[in-house]
Design a protein around this motif. Structure first.
Motif, PDB file in Angstrom:
ATOM      1  N   ASN A 133      -3.399   9.334  -3.333  1.00 46.42           N
ATOM      2  CA  ASN A 133      -3.061   7.919  -3.395  1.00 46.42           C
ATOM      3  C   ASN A 133      -2.268   7.561  -2.142  1.00 46.42           C
ATOM      4  OD1 ASN A 133      -2.967   5.428  -5.344  1.00 46.42           O
ATOM      5  ND2 ASN A 133      -0.918   5.562  -4.467  1.00 46.42           N
ATOM      6  N   HIS A 134      -2.537   6.381  -1.603  1.00 49.70           N
ATOM      7  CA  HIS A 134      -1.876   5.925  -0.379  1.00 49.70           C
ATOM      8  C   HIS A 134      -1.305   4.526  -0.611  1.00 49.70           C
ATOM      9  CE1 HIS A 134      -2.284   4.665   4.145  1.00 49.70           C
ATOM     10  NE2 HIS A 134      -1.029   4.715   3.737  1.00 49.70           N
ATOM     11  N   PHE A 135       0.030   4.435  -0.609  1.00 48.18           N
ATOM     12  CA  PHE A 135       0.714   3.142  -0.729  1.00 48.18           C
ATOM     13  C   PHE A 135       1.298   2.764   0.616  1.00 48.18           C
ATOM     14  CE2 PHE A 135       4.681   0.762  -1.349  1.00 48.18           C
ATOM     15  CZ  PHE A 135       4.176  -0.370  -1.997  1.00 48.18           C
ATOM     16  N   LYS A 136       1.079   1.506   1.013  1.00 48.85           N
ATOM     17  CA  LYS A 136       1.532   1.039   2.324  1.00 48.85           C
ATOM     18  C   LYS A 136       2.312  -0.266   2.170  1.00 48.85           C
ATOM     19  CE  LYS A 136      -1.555   1.169   5.555  1.00 48.85           C
ATOM     20  NZ  LYS A 136      -2.717   0.830   6.415  1.00 48.85           N
ATOM     21  N   LEU A 137       3.473  -0.321   2.795  1.00 52.04           N
ATOM     22  CA  LEU A 137       4.305  -1.533   2.818  1.00 52.04           C
ATOM     23  C   LEU A 137       4.620  -1.870   4.260  1.00 52.04           C
ATOM     24  CD1 LEU A 137       6.203  -3.748   1.696  1.00 52.04           C
ATOM     25  CD2 LEU A 137       7.972  -1.979   1.523  1.00 52.04           C
ATOM     26  N   LYS A 138       4.301  -3.106   4.648  1.00 51.73           N
ATOM     27  CA  LYS A 138       4.584  -3.575   6.004  1.00 51.73           C
ATOM     28  C   LYS A 138       5.442  -4.832   5.902  1.00 51.73           C
ATOM     29  CE  LYS A 138       1.298  -3.124   8.981  1.00 51.73           C
ATOM     30  NZ  LYS A 138       0.041  -3.307   9.758  1.00 51.73           N
ATOM     31  N   ILE A 139       6.632  -4.789   6.484  1.00 50.71           N
ATOM     32  CA  ILE A 139       7.562  -5.923   6.470  1.00 50.71           C
ATOM     33  C   ILE A 139       7.546  -6.557   7.854  1.00 50.71           C
ATOM     34  CG2 ILE A 139       9.939  -6.661   6.086  1.00 50.71           C
ATOM     35  CD1 ILE A 139      10.327  -4.180   4.360  1.00 50.71           C
ATOM     36  N   ARG A 140       7.162  -7.834   7.890  1.00 53.40           N
ATOM     37  CA  ARG A 140       7.083  -8.579   9.156  1.00 53.40           C
ATOM     38  C   ARG A 140       8.118  -9.701   9.146  1.00 53.40           C
ATOM     39  NH1 ARG A 140       1.954  -8.090  11.798  1.00 53.40           N
ATOM     40  NH2 ARG A 140       0.384  -6.911  10.644  1.00 53.40           N
ATOM     41  N   PRO A 141       9.285  -9.512   9.771  1.00 52.81           N
ATOM     42  CA  PRO A 141      10.281 -10.588   9.792  1.00 52.81           C
ATOM     43  C   PRO A 141       9.883 -11.752  10.696  1.00 52.81           C
ATOM     44  CG  PRO A 141      11.048  -8.702  11.054  1.00 52.81           C
ATOM     45  CD  PRO A 141       9.773  -8.280  10.392  1.00 52.81           C
ATOM     46  N   PHE A 142       9.039 -11.509  11.676  1.00 52.81           N
ATOM     47  CA  PHE A 142       8.468 -12.527  12.568  1.00 52.81           C
ATOM     48  C   PHE A 142       7.323 -11.877  13.326  1.00 52.81           C
ATOM     49  CE2 PHE A 142      12.780 -11.327  14.260  1.00 52.81           C
ATOM     50  CZ  PHE A 142      12.354 -10.242  14.959  1.00 52.81           C
ATOM     51  N   GLN A 143       6.854 -12.508  14.396  1.00 51.27           N
ATOM     52  CA  GLN A 143       5.673 -11.992  15.093  1.00 51.27           C
ATOM     53  C   GLN A 143       5.982 -10.861  16.069  1.00 51.27           C
ATOM     54  OE1 GLN A 143       7.287 -14.815  15.770  1.00 51.27           O
ATOM     55  NE2 GLN A 143       6.638 -15.783  17.684  1.00 51.27           N
ATOM     56  N   TYR A 144       7.236 -10.575  16.338  1.00 47.92           N
ATOM     57  CA  TYR A 144       7.560  -9.674  17.438  1.00 47.92           C
ATOM     58  C   TYR A 144       7.476  -8.192  17.078  1.00 47.92           C
ATOM     59  CZ  TYR A 144       9.035 -13.956  19.703  1.00 47.92           C
ATOM     60  OH  TYR A 144       9.053 -15.216  20.238  1.00 47.92           O
ATOM     61  N   TYR A 146       7.420  -5.200  13.413  1.00 43.94           N
ATOM     62  CA  TYR A 146       7.392  -5.035  11.963  1.00 43.94           C
ATOM     63  C   TYR A 146       7.853  -3.622  11.616  1.00 43.94           C
ATOM     64  CZ  TYR A 146       2.881  -2.814  13.039  1.00 43.94           C
ATOM     65  OH  TYR A 146       1.893  -2.013  13.568  1.00 43.94           O
ATOM     66  N   VAL A 147       8.173  -3.418  10.366  1.00 44.63           N
ATOM     67  CA  VAL A 147       8.564  -2.112   9.847  1.00 44.63           C
ATOM     68  C   VAL A 147       7.526  -1.688   8.815  1.00 44.63           C
ATOM     69  CG1 VAL A 147      10.329  -0.782   8.642  1.00 44.63           C
ATOM     70  CG2 VAL A 147      11.003  -2.609  10.217  1.00 44.63           C
ATOM     71  N   GLN A 148       7.029  -0.467   8.931  1.00 45.13           N
ATOM     72  CA  GLN A 148       5.962  -0.007   8.037  1.00 45.13           C
ATOM     73  C   GLN A 148       6.336   1.317   7.386  1.00 45.13           C
ATOM     74  OE1 GLN A 148       1.934  -0.188   9.585  1.00 45.13           O
ATOM     75  NE2 GLN A 148       1.312   1.595   8.397  1.00 45.13           N
ATOM     76  N   THR A 149       6.057   1.397   6.084  1.00 41.66           N
ATOM     77  CA  THR A 149       6.258   2.626   5.317  1.00 41.66           C
ATOM     78  C   THR A 149       4.942   3.021   4.656  1.00 41.66           C
ATOM     79  OG1 THR A 149       8.577   2.101   4.863  1.00 41.66           O
ATOM     80  CG2 THR A 149       7.532   3.728   3.450  1.00 41.66           C
ATOM     81  N   ASP A 150       4.542   4.276   4.821  1.00 41.54           N
ATOM     82  CA  ASP A 150       3.351   4.819   4.163  1.00 41.54           C
ATOM     83  C   ASP A 150       3.771   5.979   3.269  1.00 41.54           C
ATOM     84  OD1 ASP A 150       0.651   3.759   5.722  1.00 41.54           O
ATOM     85  OD2 ASP A 150       2.413   3.799   7.012  1.00 41.54           O
ATOM     86  N   PHE A 151       3.248   5.979   2.054  1.00 42.86           N
ATOM     87  CA  PHE A 151       3.507   7.085   1.136  1.00 42.86           C
ATOM     88  C   PHE A 151       2.169   7.598   0.606  1.00 42.86           C
ATOM     89  CE2 PHE A 151       4.286   8.232  -3.461  1.00 42.86           C
ATOM     90  CZ  PHE A 151       4.662   9.538  -3.186  1.00 42.86           C
ATOM     91  N   ARG A 152       1.873   8.855   0.915  1.00 43.01           N
ATOM     92  CA  ARG A 152       0.656   9.501   0.425  1.00 43.01           C
ATOM     93  C   ARG A 152       1.025  10.642  -0.512  1.00 43.01           C
ATOM     94  NH1 ARG A 152      -0.553   8.130   5.720  1.00 43.01           N
ATOM     95  NH2 ARG A 152      -2.555   7.062   6.042  1.00 43.01           N
TER      96      ARG A 152
END
Length: 276
Positions: A133-144, A146-152
């Motif tokens: 299973n692969h869960f992905k969260l991407k937080i984009r505070p604006f266009q410049y 982003y912060v990304q977390t992947d959990f497999r």
């Protein structure tokens, strides 16, 4: 008698090899301590150049390095208008823009700085005994950036022990899209990877990714992350097609993982949602 002993040892070694699943092999290799004895190179030799020549040479290399970093990885904000493209509420919200839209199209409307969460979950299938299973969260505070977390989470049924071996992979990355066009973005990620379970080790990670919006609510994504733990490779490659429906999407793709010497190939199926 000697033949019987040799045959017994051969059967025993084969049984040990067969009883080890790919997941347990990855864990074992990531845990094996590799003592890399670095050669202390030759001590510095005498220099004939004057100190002023050395200073000029250093300054030139600093300028070259800074130029490569600025124009290759960051961009020239004075001359590249696409770097000011605004983040959209979600891809194809206006039936044509992807993750970004040209700020000059409607400058008054696009002057807002959107905050966006990209949530996605994919089921990964290789065989009836190997899945993930692969869960992905991407937080984009604006266009410049982003912060990304992947959990497999990888599961493998061990045929010899009839137990299920598990392996957890976490990626924590800061992402930056170097190119932010309306139908195409290309960027890099930098951060760390952590392998859980019996390994409990972390390493540095660097990656590249791109997404192309080809119209008809369809986009194509490709991403790669490279890292090492205990001198062993931990690499992740993704290919994915998405069909966007308003704030949601469904996805079909392929993932290739290399964790130490074992490799894992999965078909991925899932979906996600964009939240503001």
């Amino acid at each position: 008698m000697k033949k019987i002993v040799c045959l017994s040892l051969l059967l025993l070694s084969c049984n040990i090899v067969l009883s080890q699943s790919k997941v347990s092999q990855s864990k074992s290799e990531l845990n094996s301590s590799s003592s890399s004895s670095g050669n202390s190179g030759n001590s510095g030799s005498g220099r004939s150049n004057s100190s002023s020549d050395d200073d000029d040479e250093v300054s030139i290399w600093v300028e070259i390095t800074w130029g490569i970093f600025k124009y290759g990885f960051i961009g020239d904000y004075k001359h590249e208008d696409h770097l000011y493209s605004n983040l959209t509420d979600y891809p194809y919200y206006n039936k044509e823009s992807g993750n970004y839209e040209n700020y000059e199209v409607n400058e008054a409307e696009n002057s807002k700085k959107n905050f966006r969460f990209d949530l996605q979950n994919n089921l990964l299938y290789s065989t009836k005994d190997l899945y993930a299973n692969h869960f992905k969260l991407k937080i984009r505070p604006f266009q410049y950036f982003y912060v990304q977390t992947d959990f497999r989470q990888i599961f493998e049924k061990n045929k010899a022990t009839h137990a299920t071996d598990r392996l957890s992979l976490f990626n924590f990355n800061l992402g930056y899209d170097r190119v932010r066009l309306e139908n195409f973005n290309l960027g890099w990620t930098i951060g760390s990877i952590y392998v859980g379970n019996e390994v409990k080790k972390a390493g540095f990670s660097f990656g590249l990714n791109t997404e192309i919006f080809i119209g008809h609510n369809i986009s194509l994504l490709a991403a790669a992350k490279w890292s090492t733990i205990n001198s062993q490779p931990v690499h992740v490659y993704e290919l994915e097609a998405k069909y966007h429906v308003k704030r949601g999407f469904v996805s079909l793709g392929y993932e290739h993982l290399k964790i130490a010497s074992p490799t894992y190939n999965f078909v991925s199926l899932g979906g996600g949602i964009y939240l503001n």
